[in-house]
Design an enzyme around this catalytic site. Sequence first.
Site, PDB file in Angstrom:
ATOM      1  N   HIS A   1     -47.183 -18.086  39.497  1.00  0.00           N
ATOM      2  CA  HIS A   1     -48.591 -17.847  39.179  1.00  0.00           C
ATOM      3  C   HIS A   1     -48.692 -16.484  38.536  1.00  0.00           C
ATOM      4  O   HIS A   1     -48.269 -15.488  39.110  1.00  0.00           O
ATOM      5  CB  HIS A   1     -49.450 -17.910  40.435  1.00  0.00           C
ATOM      6  CG  HIS A   1     -50.900 -17.685  40.147  1.00  0.00           C
ATOM      7  ND1 HIS A   1     -51.758 -18.722  39.853  1.00  0.00           N
ATOM      8  CD2 HIS A   1     -51.623 -16.559  40.059  1.00  0.00           C
ATOM      9  CE1 HIS A   1     -52.956 -18.233  39.606  1.00  0.00           C
ATOM     10  NE2 HIS A   1     -52.908 -16.919  39.722  1.00  0.00           N
ATOM     11  N   CYS A   2     -49.229 -16.421  37.344  1.00  0.00           N
ATOM     12  CA  CYS A   2     -49.278 -15.146  36.633  1.00  0.00           C
ATOM     13  C   CYS A   2     -50.697 -14.597  36.695  1.00  0.00           C
ATOM     14  O   CYS A   2     -51.630 -15.239  36.208  1.00  0.00           O
ATOM     15  CB  CYS A   2     -48.864 -15.348  35.181  1.00  0.00           C
ATOM     16  SG  CYS A   2     -48.978 -13.851  34.218  1.00  0.00           S
ATOM     17  N   VAL A   3     -50.872 -13.416  37.311  1.00  0.00           N
ATOM     18  CA  VAL A   3     -52.230 -12.871  37.401  1.00  0.00           C
ATOM     19  C   VAL A   3     -52.714 -12.365  36.051  1.00  0.00           C
ATOM     20  O   VAL A   3     -53.912 -12.278  35.815  1.00  0.00           O
ATOM     21  CB  VAL A   3     -52.339 -11.722  38.431  1.00  0.00           C
ATOM     22  CG1 VAL A   3     -52.182 -12.246  39.840  1.00  0.00           C
ATOM     23  CG2 VAL A   3     -51.355 -10.628  38.137  1.00  0.00           C
TER      24      VAL A   3
ATOM     25  N   ASN B   1     -54.165 -15.257  34.696  1.00  0.00           N
ATOM     26  CA  ASN B   1     -55.023 -15.901  35.677  1.00  0.00           C
ATOM     27  C   ASN B   1     -54.819 -17.406  35.705  1.00  0.00           C
ATOM     28  O   ASN B   1     -55.764 -18.177  35.782  1.00  0.00           O
ATOM     29  CB  ASN B   1     -56.490 -15.568  35.369  1.00  0.00           C
ATOM     30  CG  ASN B   1     -57.408 -15.955  36.491  1.00  0.00           C
ATOM     31  OD1 ASN B   1     -56.989 -15.982  37.644  1.00  0.00           O
ATOM     32  ND2 ASN B   1     -58.644 -16.258  36.171  1.00  0.00           N
ATOM     33  N   ASN B   2     -53.575 -17.810  35.613  1.00  0.00           N
ATOM     34  CA  ASN B   2     -53.282 -19.236  35.589  1.00  0.00           C
ATOM     35  C   ASN B   2     -51.857 -19.433  36.085  1.00  0.00           C
ATOM     36  O   ASN B   2     -51.067 -18.489  36.118  1.00  0.00           O
ATOM     37  CB  ASN B   2     -53.401 -19.758  34.153  1.00  0.00           C
ATOM     38  CG  ASN B   2     -53.616 -21.250  34.111  1.00  0.00           C
ATOM     39  OD1 ASN B   2     -53.578 -21.925  35.136  1.00  0.00           O
ATOM     40  ND2 ASN B   2     -53.831 -21.770  32.910  1.00  0.00           N
TER      41      ASN B   2
END
Length: 323
Positions: free
Chosen positions: A176-178, A181-182
Site C-alpha cells: 500500500h503506497c501512501v 493513497n492507493n
Amino acid sequence: MDFLWLFICYLIFLILGVSTFCFFSGRSTRGLDVALCRAEQVISRLSPFWLQRCIGRCFHTRSGAFVVLHLVLDSLVFAEYTWEVLDYSLELEINWILVFLPYVLISVNLYYFYKCCTSDPGKVTKQNEELYTRVYEYDEILFHHSNKCATCHLLKPARSKHCGVCGNCIQRFDHHCVWVNNCIGALNIRHFLLYLLSLTVTAACLAAVITAFLLQVVLLSHMMTAAYVDSRGQQEIASLAYVIQHLFLTFPRIIFTLGFLFLLIFFLGGYTCFLWYLSITNRTTNEWYKAWRVSASPRGYSRGILSNLKEIFQPYTRYQKER
Ligand SMILES: *[C@@H]1O[C@H](CO)[C@@H](O)[C@H](O)[C@H]1NC(C)=O
Ligand SMILES: [Zn+2]
Ligand SMILES: [Zn+2]
C-alpha cells in the site's frame, strides 16, 4: 568553515527526514521488523494524543495527505527551477532541449501519478473472486489453499493480501503506497513502475541542468582562480570549499533544491531499481518480504524477463472477463 558544518547538518537532517518518510511510506509491508516496531511503540507512548491521531490518520486510513504533500513538493521544485534557473541557463547557453526536458518528463510523471492514484489495483470482489482465484496456483509455502479472508469473507487468491488501509483484498498485492493513497496490485503495478521511473528520470534531469548551470557560473566568473583577502589581510587563492560557500551564499535556494534532488535520486533510484528487479523476476514486495520472514526461497516461478514483464504490462490478458 562554520558554513561547511551548517551544510553537513542540513544534509544529515535531510537524510533523516527522507528516511523517515521512506520508512513510514513502506511500513505496511516492510517495517524493518521488531526493532522498528519497538521504536514506534516508544514514540507513540511519548508523543501527544493529537500527534498520534494525526499519524494514524495519515498512515492507517486512506487520506490524501501525502498526495497533497507530493504535489506541493513537485510545485516547489518546479517553481524554483522556473524562477531562478531557467532564464540564466538559457542565457548561459545550456542546450535549450535539456533545459525544457524536465517539463516534458514531469508531465509524463504526473500522468502516471494520476493513474496510480485512481486506477483499480485489482480488488477482489464477490463478482470476480472465482476468476481471480484461478489465475495463480497456490504454492503452499507462502499461499495456502482454501483460505478465506477473515475480514471480507471472500476467497483469497494466491499472491493476494488484504490491505487494512483500503479494506479490500488485492490481487497480486505489492504494497500500500501512501504517496499515491492507493494499493499497488496486479492491475496498476505497471503504472507504478513507470511512475517511479519517470520521477527518478525527472529528478536526474533537473539535477543535471542545475549542476551544468552552477558549473557554468563558476567557469565564467573565473572563481576558481580568483583571490580574496582573508581576515588577517593576506591574499589567498580560492579553494573548493570557498567556491562552494560562495555558491551557497549567492544561490541558497538553488543549492538546497540540488541537495534535495540528489537525495531523491539516491533513495528513489534505489527503490526503483529494487521494484523493477522484483518485477522482472516475477515477485512482489509482499512475497519478497514474506519469503524473507519465513526464510523460504520459493523461486523458480520466473519464466524469463519478457514473459514476466508481459504479465505486468498486459494484465488484462489474464483477466479477460473483466473488460
Ligand atoms: C509468476 O509466478 C506465479 C507464481 O507465483 C506463476 O503462477 C506465474 O505463472 C508466473 N508468471 C510468469 C510470467 O512467469
Ligand atoms: Zn480481505
Ligand atoms: Zn491499500
